[in-house]
Design a protein around this motif. Sequence first.
Motif, mmCIF file in Angstrom:
data_model
loop_
_atom_site.group_PDB
_atom_site.id
_atom_site.type_symbol
_atom_site.label_atom_id
_atom_site.label_comp_id
_atom_site.label_asym_id
_atom_site.label_seq_id
_atom_site.Cartn_x
_atom_site.Cartn_y
_atom_site.Cartn_z
ATOM 1 N N PRO A 194 4.067 1.758 2.001
ATOM 2 C CA PRO A 194 3.303 3.005 1.870
ATOM 3 C C PRO A 194 2.234 2.950 0.790
ATOM 4 O O PRO A 194 2.061 1.942 0.092
ATOM 5 C CB PRO A 194 4.388 4.028 1.524
ATOM 6 C CG PRO A 194 5.416 3.239 0.806
ATOM 7 C CD PRO A 194 5.431 1.890 1.454
ATOM 8 N N GLN A 195 1.530 4.073 0.627
ATOM 9 C CA GLN A 195 0.420 4.137 -0.315
ATOM 10 C C GLN A 195 0.865 3.863 -1.745
ATOM 11 O O GLN A 195 0.160 3.202 -2.499
ATOM 12 C CB GLN A 195 -0.259 5.515 -0.231
ATOM 13 C CG GLN A 195 -1.513 5.642 -1.086
ATOM 14 C CD GLN A 195 -2.583 4.637 -0.708
ATOM 15 O OE1 GLN A 195 -2.865 4.411 0.464
ATOM 16 N NE2 GLN A 195 -3.190 3.994 -1.706
ATOM 17 N N LEU A 203 0.530 -2.781 -5.782
ATOM 18 C CA LEU A 203 -0.085 -4.053 -5.381
ATOM 19 C C LEU A 203 -1.475 -4.211 -5.981
ATOM 20 O O LEU A 203 -1.856 -5.307 -6.422
ATOM 21 C CB LEU A 203 -0.143 -4.145 -3.852
ATOM 22 C CG LEU A 203 -0.851 -5.379 -3.279
ATOM 23 C CD1 LEU A 203 -0.171 -6.667 -3.733
ATOM 24 C CD2 LEU A 203 -0.911 -5.304 -1.753
ATOM 25 N N LYS A 204 -2.251 -3.135 -6.004
ATOM 26 C CA LYS A 204 -3.604 -3.210 -6.559
ATOM 27 C C LYS A 204 -3.574 -3.662 -8.027
ATOM 28 O O LYS A 204 -4.386 -4.498 -8.447
ATOM 29 C CB LYS A 204 -4.297 -1.847 -6.446
ATOM 30 C CG LYS A 204 -4.693 -1.460 -5.042
ATOM 31 C CD LYS A 204 -5.305 -0.056 -5.018
ATOM 32 C CE LYS A 204 -5.669 0.367 -3.606
ATOM 33 N NZ LYS A 204 -6.231 1.759 -3.571
ATOM 34 N N ILE A 205 -2.657 -3.120 -8.794
ATOM 35 C CA ILE A 205 -2.557 -3.490 -10.211
ATOM 36 C C ILE A 205 -2.101 -4.934 -10.353
ATOM 37 O O ILE A 205 -2.645 -5.704 -11.166
ATOM 38 C CB ILE A 205 -1.615 -2.534 -10.946
ATOM 39 C CG1 ILE A 205 -2.209 -1.119 -10.953
ATOM 40 C CG2 ILE A 205 -1.356 -3.003 -12.381
ATOM 41 C CD1 ILE A 205 -1.286 -0.056 -11.498
ATOM 42 N N LEU A 265 4.253 -8.904 2.683
ATOM 43 C CA LEU A 265 5.156 -8.549 3.772
ATOM 44 C C LEU A 265 5.152 -7.034 3.907
ATOM 45 O O LEU A 265 5.374 -6.315 2.927
ATOM 46 C CB LEU A 265 6.566 -9.045 3.432
ATOM 47 C CG LEU A 265 7.672 -8.905 4.468
ATOM 48 C CD1 LEU A 265 7.388 -9.770 5.687
ATOM 49 C CD2 LEU A 265 9.015 -9.285 3.849
ATOM 50 N N SER A 266 4.875 -6.518 5.114
ATOM 51 C CA SER A 266 4.761 -5.075 5.299
ATOM 52 C C SER A 266 5.253 -4.685 6.682
ATOM 53 O O SER A 266 5.496 -5.535 7.546
ATOM 54 C CB SER A 266 3.301 -4.634 5.103
ATOM 55 O OG SER A 266 3.203 -3.240 4.901
ATOM 56 N N ASN A 267 5.402 -3.380 6.890
ATOM 57 C CA ASN A 267 5.814 -2.895 8.205
ATOM 58 C C ASN A 267 4.712 -3.117 9.229
ATOM 59 O O ASN A 267 3.532 -3.179 8.880
ATOM 60 C CB ASN A 267 6.155 -1.412 8.138
ATOM 61 C CG ASN A 267 7.510 -1.152 7.517
ATOM 62 O OD1 ASN A 267 8.403 -1.988 7.582
ATOM 63 N ND2 ASN A 267 7.675 0.006 6.901
ATOM 64 N N PRO A 268 5.072 -3.214 10.512
ATOM 65 C CA PRO A 268 4.055 -3.380 11.551
ATOM 66 C C PRO A 268 3.116 -2.176 11.625
ATOM 67 O O PRO A 268 3.473 -1.074 11.186
ATOM 68 C CB PRO A 268 4.881 -3.501 12.837
ATOM 69 C CG PRO A 268 6.250 -3.888 12.399
ATOM 70 C CD PRO A 268 6.442 -3.241 11.052
ATOM 71 N N PRO A 321 -0.900 0.934 4.331
ATOM 72 C CA PRO A 321 -1.842 0.795 3.211
ATOM 73 C C PRO A 321 -1.736 -0.558 2.504
ATOM 74 O O PRO A 321 -2.751 -1.141 2.114
ATOM 75 C CB PRO A 321 -1.442 1.948 2.284
ATOM 76 C CG PRO A 321 -0.901 2.982 3.204
ATOM 77 C CD PRO A 321 -0.158 2.217 4.263
ATOM 78 N N VAL A 322 -0.521 -1.072 2.349
ATOM 79 C CA VAL A 322 -0.339 -2.373 1.705
ATOM 80 C C VAL A 322 -0.991 -3.473 2.527
ATOM 81 O O VAL A 322 -1.713 -4.328 1.996
ATOM 82 C CB VAL A 322 1.163 -2.666 1.498
ATOM 83 C CG1 VAL A 322 1.408 -4.145 1.203
ATOM 84 C CG2 VAL A 322 1.711 -1.816 0.364
ATOM 85 N N ALA A 323 -0.743 -3.467 3.839
ATOM 86 C CA ALA A 323 -1.322 -4.496 4.710
ATOM 87 C C ALA A 323 -2.845 -4.408 4.740
ATOM 88 O O ALA A 323 -3.538 -5.437 4.731
ATOM 89 C CB ALA A 323 -0.751 -4.358 6.120
ATOM 90 N N ALA A 324 -3.377 -3.190 4.767
ATOM 91 C CA ALA A 324 -4.836 -3.010 4.815
ATOM 92 C C ALA A 324 -5.491 -3.559 3.547
ATOM 93 O O ALA A 324 -6.523 -4.240 3.609
ATOM 94 C CB ALA A 324 -5.172 -1.534 4.992
ATOM 95 N N PHE A 325 -4.901 -3.271 2.387
ATOM 96 C CA PHE A 325 -5.458 -3.767 1.123
ATOM 97 C C PHE A 325 -5.382 -5.288 1.051
ATOM 98 O O PHE A 325 -6.347 -5.956 0.651
ATOM 99 C CB PHE A 325 -4.718 -3.157 -0.059
ATOM 100 C CG PHE A 325 -5.171 -3.685 -1.393
ATOM 101 C CD1 PHE A 325 -6.339 -3.218 -1.985
ATOM 102 C CD2 PHE A 325 -4.441 -4.667 -2.053
ATOM 103 C CE1 PHE A 325 -6.775 -3.721 -3.210
ATOM 104 C CE2 PHE A 325 -4.864 -5.170 -3.275
ATOM 105 C CZ PHE A 325 -6.029 -4.694 -3.846
ATOM 106 N N ALA A 326 -4.249 -5.852 1.456
ATOM 107 C CA ALA A 326 -4.087 -7.302 1.414
ATOM 108 C C ALA A 326 -5.104 -7.996 2.320
ATOM 109 O O ALA A 326 -5.697 -9.020 1.944
ATOM 110 C CB ALA A 326 -2.668 -7.680 1.815
ATOM 111 N N THR A 327 -5.309 -7.444 3.504
ATOM 112 C CA THR A 327 -6.286 -8.019 4.428
ATOM 113 C C THR A 327 -7.683 -7.979 3.822
ATOM 114 O O THR A 327 -8.439 -8.951 3.903
ATOM 115 C CB THR A 327 -6.269 -7.252 5.760
ATOM 116 O OG1 THR A 327 -4.966 -7.350 6.341
ATOM 117 C CG2 THR A 327 -7.303 -7.810 6.723
#
Length: 317
Positions: free
Chosen positions: A9-10, A16-18, A34-37, A51-57
């Motif tokens: 989640p957000q 993750l950003k920090i 590693l995140s939810n689909p 949100p985690v997957a989007a930032f990592a990408t």
Amino acid sequence: MKILYAGSPQAACETLKILFEKQSECGFEIAGVLSNPPTAKGRHKELIPTPVAAFATEKGIPVFTPEHLDASARDAVKPLNADLLVCFAYGHIFGPKFLALFPMGGINLHPSLLPKYRGCTPVPAAILNRDKQTAVTIQTLGLKMDEGNILAQTIVELNGTETGESLLNYSATNGAELICSLLRTVTTDGKLPEGNPQTGHASYTGIITKEDGKINWTDSAENIEAKIRAYYPDPGCWCLEKNLPLKILSAKLYAGENKYENEPVGKVLEFSKPEGIFIKTGNGILAVTKLQRQGKNAMAYKDFMNGARDFIGTILE
């Protein structure tokens, strides 16, 4: 030292950003996420990443979104050669075979004063129970939910104004700093500290549904106000206004004279420009300050009343 970060989640994205910004300073590298689909949303069922997957990408970090942490998930993650698993609000239990991929083991960020409020909703639980304190805790990852040793912990004083959103965001930011501090030590020592076993009575929290957000006006104003804060913004608190959903987004306790002892619970009593919209509860008066009708924008109480002259006298259910 390479880490695999697990979260969805957000709030987990804020952590993750920090970590991403401080990885060089703290001596580690985020090798993957590693995140939810993705979930299908909107009229056209567009697949939306977490949100985690989007930032990592966006940052070029490899992303893994398995449905299950099975053999194929392990095979996908293994080539990263990550030393440590770092988790916050991922939403899955890690099995022994998955944890065995990480020579240094795993750590978990949990926003509660463990062993109090193990489980998936510790932040709303602390607000609902009107606790004076909670904590941001870093613990070792084990095979049982939230039972790992405590590696670092910051006590958080609560003043009764926190919402689920504000307290979770604070935990995400403060937790990221705790993780960075811990990882500095790990890179120096080459291993996780042993930590301290949890002591005291353990309690558990479960999944919160939309139905849990339904307001029971026979409850006290104090309990309802805490519930509105705890469940903001998700799943939110609501009631029925003439059989249509009405969201109550913020409210406060009215401490003035109670002139409405004989009125039915749930009745909209009056509109006070300095205070809010007064609603009778099982014990006390609740002053609603922000609300939202179905299909309409959220409104402050003064704006809402400009278009709802017939609202006074309504019995909310």
